[in-house]
Scaffold this motif. Sequence first.
Motif, mmCIF file in Angstrom:
data_model
loop_
_atom_site.group_PDB
_atom_site.id
_atom_site.type_symbol
_atom_site.label_atom_id
_atom_site.label_comp_id
_atom_site.label_asym_id
_atom_site.label_seq_id
_atom_site.Cartn_x
_atom_site.Cartn_y
_atom_site.Cartn_z
ATOM 1 N N PRO A 223 -25.563 8.221 16.718
ATOM 2 C CA PRO A 223 -24.552 9.847 16.264
ATOM 3 C C PRO A 223 -24.497 10.085 14.989
ATOM 4 N N GLY A 224 -25.587 11.485 13.604
ATOM 5 C CA GLY A 224 -25.520 11.501 12.574
ATOM 6 C C GLY A 224 -25.512 10.461 12.255
ATOM 7 N N ALA A 225 -27.219 9.462 12.030
ATOM 8 C CA ALA A 225 -27.278 8.809 11.746
ATOM 9 C C ALA A 225 -28.827 9.871 11.136
ATOM 10 N N ALA B 122 -32.013 16.537 17.974
ATOM 11 C CA ALA B 122 -32.097 16.250 16.497
ATOM 12 C C ALA B 122 -32.570 17.411 15.998
ATOM 13 N N GLU B 123 -32.534 17.157 14.003
ATOM 14 C CA GLU B 123 -32.560 17.910 13.305
ATOM 15 C C GLU B 123 -33.563 17.630 12.185
ATOM 16 N N ARG C 236 -31.772 13.920 11.030
ATOM 17 C CA ARG C 236 -30.808 13.539 11.948
ATOM 18 C C ARG C 236 -30.111 13.957 12.992
ATOM 19 N N ASN C 237 -29.770 13.075 13.348
ATOM 20 C CA ASN C 237 -29.190 13.041 15.270
ATOM 21 C C ASN C 237 -28.047 13.579 14.855
ATOM 22 N N ILE C 238 -28.068 14.999 15.552
ATOM 23 C CA ILE C 238 -26.799 16.060 15.221
ATOM 24 C C ILE C 238 -26.096 16.621 16.342
ATOM 25 N N GLY C 239 -26.675 15.137 17.411
ATOM 26 C CA GLY C 239 -25.661 15.308 18.849
ATOM 27 C C GLY C 239 -24.336 14.272 18.969
#
Length: 128
Positions: free
Chosen positions: A46-48, A69-70, A98-101
Amino acid sequence: MIVSNSGDGLTRTVDGSAGEAVWRCLGRRGMLFSECESFDFVRLAPGAVLDERGRGDIEEAWFVLRGEAEFVEDGEDPLLAREGELVFCAHAAAGRWRNIGDSPLEMLFLALMPASVSLRLPTRTPSD
């Protein structure tokens, strides 16, 4: 036949404090006999953030197995990708995933030679 699983990846920190990514090669060009450069499994915490800039010599297909993801391409609006969606990135695309979850993001990544390269290769025929 070469068999690999997604559990034994190369773990590396990506983009400083932005979290960890697991990247596992499931197949490379020599194993696949196609215009495919590689077939990989990617997991982002998460957040990476996974920076894909500098890989403009290939075309990419990303399939989201789990999570959200974004993808942000330089100068473009963000593209959202959710579980079950496929994202194609054209030759020379440069951007960041970017992992947005709130849970790990898992994706399959297929890297393909652009037509400008594959059309110059000699005809190949599979053999035993």
